[in-house]
Design a protein around this motif. Structure first.
Motif: not given
Length: 441
Positions: A22-27, A378-381
């Motif tokens: 999770g942390p790696g995916i988030r960053y 969406l990530w961009e939002n």
């Protein structure tokens, strides 16, 4: 003359590579999205092999010090401030990511320890260190935001200076949840049905989308599968990952307990399947072949403030969800009709719910609600508040009003970076012995 881009330094405390938690995916996704607006450098603990349009470097004290000299803002999470305390002395505005209230997770991890109170003290000290050092904070939900505003208020980080700037405190703390990729998932290789020995083309697959952590409840899921296996042989449970990509993170106690239970019921590799870890870029194949995504947990304090990150993958692939109540995700499942919420942790009720959903026509009904929710996440939002801060980063004037907490802040003077290898392994007993000496029992 065009204005130079702001420079954003992102520090991941976890592995970023083909296999990520999770942390790696988030960053990784922070870096992708923010690099559209700022000049991003991503630091991670490993030598990353992924291709990117931004700079990726393996973190070290010297590299970090060099990057801080040109950065306009730095984003961090977890134990990073403890490993590299000199960040707090830099003039760079610090964004502290509070999406993971790990002090609640550690209640579950260490609840049988004789030192549970001292262990909680160490977690709380790490949190207070972050709350004292941050210039801007982000979290994953409005419920989390209320929690952190309460803690910030208790140490007077919410004060008259901050209130004068913005009475809603949007300049101090924003909501930045996990997100969903803008690209639609594409199934490009068979991975489960007809591929994994014991899982056949006509089978119905229940997918456990992330790791088996100690604060989750895979035991009820396995017991429910046992009930179903006595009636039919076409329902299978697949755990996507039991071995964390970071080799220094030990296998969880709950994983060992789950495997032992599955073995004792003669389910392993017949009805229940444990996979090492799925590569991030291949995860959509598993999600698209599955029939239901599981999110099973107990309704305790960790659940209330959690944000189950892999449920966003379920949403991305429009995989109907079965979850327990008690967290913000269960509220979304009910609101948008994208699955079923089980209100009691009981294997019989869970088994009945799963079986009733597995009719093909019924499963299709859940897919209607995914369209609206996918756009929201969406990530961009999702990164909008973080993007706005990184485009105009400022140091907090209200930080000077902070109160000190007796009995905790004196620990800050210890050279915590020496303890990092123990923190990473979750060995808080060693940490406490080094911090508190003979005060531990």
């Amino acid at each position: 003359m065009s204005q130079l881009k702001k420079k954003t330094l992102i520090i991941s405390s976890d592995i970023i590579d083909a296999k990520m938690a999770g942390p790696g995916i988030r960053y990784w996704n922070f870096a992708i999205e923010l690099s559209k607006y700022t000049d991003v450098t991503l630091l991670c603990p490993n030598e990353c092999t992924l291709d990117a349009k931004f700079k990726i470097k393996q973190i070290s004290s010297s590299t970090l010090k060099e990057e801080l000299t040109t950065a306009n803002s730095v984003i961090l999470q977890g134990v990073t401030l403890w490993q590299y305390p000199f960040i707090k002395k830099s003039k760079v505005p610090i964004v502290v990511d509070l999406y993971d209230p790990f002090m609640f997770e550690n209640f579950e991890v260490e609840k049988s320890s004789a030192n549970v109170n001292q262990l909680h003290l160490s977690s709380l000290t790490i949190i207070l260190d972050q709350l004292s050092a941050g210039d801007y904070f982000i979290c994953a939900s409005e419920k989390q935001r209320d929690l952190w505003i309460g803690m910030l208020t208790a140490i007077n980080r919410v004060n008259a200076k901050e209130y004068k700037i913005n009475s809603g405190l949007e300049h101090l703390i924003g909501v930045v949840p996990f997100g969903i990729p803008i690209d639609e998932p594409i199934h490009n290789t068979n991975v489960l049905k007809g591929v994994v020995p014991g899982i056949y083309q006509e089978d119905k697959v229940l997918l456990w989308g992330g790791g088996i952590w100690d604060w989750l409840d895979p035991i009820t899921a396995i017991k429910a599968l046992h009930i179903l296996s006595l009636k039919r042989n076409d329902i299978k449970l697949f755990f996507m990952g039991i071995k964390h990509p970071n080799s220094q993170v030990p296998i969880s106690k709950k994983t060992l307990e789950s495997i032992a239970l599955s073995d004792s019921l003669d389910l392993t590799n017949k009805f229940v399947f444990f996979n090492d870890w799925v590569e991030y870029g291949l995860r959509q194949n598993y999600l698209l072949e599955a029939d239901i995504g599981l999110n099973v947990h107990r309704n305790h304090i960790e659940t209330r403030y959690s944000f189950r990150t892999r449920i966003l993958d379920y949403m991305w692939c429009e995989l109907p969800i079965v979850t327990n109540d008690g967290d913000v995700m269960s509220e979304l499942v009910e609101k948008h009709g994208i699955g079923e919420v089980v209100h009691i942790n009981n294997e019989n009720i869970l088994a009945s719910t799963l079986e009733s959903m597995l009719d093909t026509d019924v499963l299709q009904n859940y897919k209607v609600g995914f369209k609206e929710i996918k756009n929201i996440y969406l990530w961009e939002n999702c990164i909008s508040p973080l993007k706005e801060f990184c485009l105009s980063p400022v140091k907090s004037n209200g930080k000077s009003e902070m109160l000190k907490v007796k009995g905790l802040y004196n620990i800050y003077n210890i050279r915590i970076q020496k303890l990092y290898k123990y923190i990473l392994k979750g060995d808080f007993k060693i940490i406490l012995k080094k911090i508190l000496g003979n005060k531990t029992t």
